[in-house]
Design a protein around this motif. Structure first.
Motif, PDB file in Angstrom:
ATOM      1  N   GLN A   1       0.850  -1.195   0.000  1.00 28.67           N
ATOM      2  CA  GLN A   1       0.000   0.000   0.000  1.00 28.67           C
ATOM      3  C   GLN A   1       0.883   1.243   0.000  1.00 28.67           C
TER       4      GLN A   1
ATOM      5  N   ARG B   1       4.057   3.516  -2.686  1.00 25.99           N
ATOM      6  CA  ARG B   1       4.626   3.716  -4.015  1.00 25.99           C
ATOM      7  C   ARG B   1       5.483   2.526  -4.442  1.00 25.99           C
TER       8      ARG B   1
ATOM      9  N   ARG C   1       4.457  -0.124  -5.232  1.00 25.86           N
ATOM     10  CA  ARG C   1       3.748  -0.769  -6.341  1.00 25.86           C
ATOM     11  C   ARG C   1       4.336  -0.349  -7.691  1.00 25.86           C
TER      12      ARG C   1
ATOM     13  N   GLN D   1       1.486   7.342 -11.917  1.00 17.94           N
ATOM     14  CA  GLN D   1       0.874   8.504 -11.278  1.00 17.94           C
ATOM     15  C   GLN D   1      -0.473   8.843 -11.924  1.00 17.94           C
TER      16      GLN D   1
ATOM     17  N   TRP E   1      -3.152   6.215 -10.832  1.00 20.56           N
ATOM     18  CA  TRP E   1      -3.636   6.530  -9.486  1.00 20.56           C
ATOM     19  C   TRP E   1      -4.474   7.802  -9.485  1.00 20.56           C
TER      20      TRP E   1
ATOM     21  N   GLN F   1      -7.824   7.085 -10.768  1.00 22.29           N
ATOM     22  CA  GLN F   1      -8.567   6.220  -9.844  1.00 22.29           C
ATOM     23  C   GLN F   1      -9.101   6.999  -8.646  1.00 22.29           C
ATOM     24  N   PHE F   2      -8.292   7.902  -8.123  1.00 24.78           N
ATOM     25  CA  PHE F   2      -8.661   8.613  -6.897  1.00 24.78           C
ATOM     26  C   PHE F   2      -9.169  10.031  -7.148  1.00 24.78           C
TER      27      PHE F   2
ATOM     28  N   ARG G   1      -3.697   5.314 -19.956  1.00 25.84           N
ATOM     29  CA  ARG G   1      -3.959   4.358 -18.874  1.00 25.84           C
ATOM     30  C   ARG G   1      -4.374   3.003 -19.431  1.00 25.84           C
TER      31      ARG G   1
ATOM     32  N   THR H   1       0.379  -6.137 -10.101  1.00 26.68           N
ATOM     33  CA  THR H   1      -0.837  -5.802  -9.357  1.00 26.68           C
ATOM     34  C   THR H   1      -1.358  -7.005  -8.596  1.00 26.68           C
TER      35      THR H   1
END
Length: 200
Positions: free
Chosen positions: A9, A11, A13, A157, A160, A163-164, A177, A190
């Motif tokens: 959880q 960076r 990733r 980046q 994310w 997504q957020f 993406r 992932t």
């Protein structure tokens, strides 16, 4: 052997994805937030007490952009250095500096006083986002004619941000993406990190 210090959880990733693209064996050390990241052993690797970090033969690399660039150079057979080095370096550092600062400050509701935009490296959130969008217009990739480590780092980046909700749903971002998340290495990375989250 590479040793990869991470938390699923974090960076980390980004670096997991890069390692999967590189295709070399690596050991994973998962650290919890708090005492584990601030233990004397780990602070000897990264005095900032954060992940990710990569260690190979005594050489320590931290910071996602640096790790991605270093892995691309350390394993040229993976073909991740880009064939336009000027663009590769330009957009790698743009994302690590102005873009991340602009997005973070927007998320934290940091307001730059009127007339002071020259004091921050990104000028304004809108200008930083417009600049990245302009770099993608008419191009599939940022580092030249094919996918490279800069697409991975900057693209993570954007993935994310979409997504957020910290980046706008612009067509160039959405199309990029979609190309990125279809990569087998992204899917593998992932799945590995999601499994660690589920296990925890």
């Amino acid at each position: 052997m590479l040793t990869f210090y991470t938390n699923p959880q974090s960076r980390g990733r980004i670096v997991r994805w890069m390692l999967e693209e590189v295709g070399q064996p690596y050991d994973t050390v998962v650290l919890d937030y708090g005492p584990a990241m601030n233990s004397p052993d780990y602070l000897a690797i990264n005095p900032m007490g954060k992940v990710p970090a990569v260690v190979k033969e005594g050489h320590v690399v931290t910071e996602c952009a640096a790790i991605c660039a270093w892995l691309a150079e350390a394993y040229p057979e993976a073909g991740l250095q880009g064939d336009d080095r000027a663009s590769f370096l330009r957009w790698m550092f743009f994302a690590a500096g102005p873009l991340e600062a602009a997005v973070t400050n927007r998320a934290l509701e940091v307001v730059v006083p009127p007339g002071k935009s020259g004091f921050v490296g990104y000028g304004s959130f809108e200008r930083a986002v417009d600049t990245l969008e302009g770099a993608l217009e008419g191009h599939d990739w940022l580092g030249g004619s094919a996918f490279s480590a800069v697409d991975l780092y900057v693209g993570a980046q954007v993935i994310w941000g979409l997504q957020f909700g910290t980046l706008p749903d612009r067509p160039a971002f959405l199309a990029w993406r979609d190309r990125l998340v279809a990569r087998p290495a992204y899917i593998r990375a992932t799945a590995l990190d999601d499994a660690l989250v589920a296990k925890a």
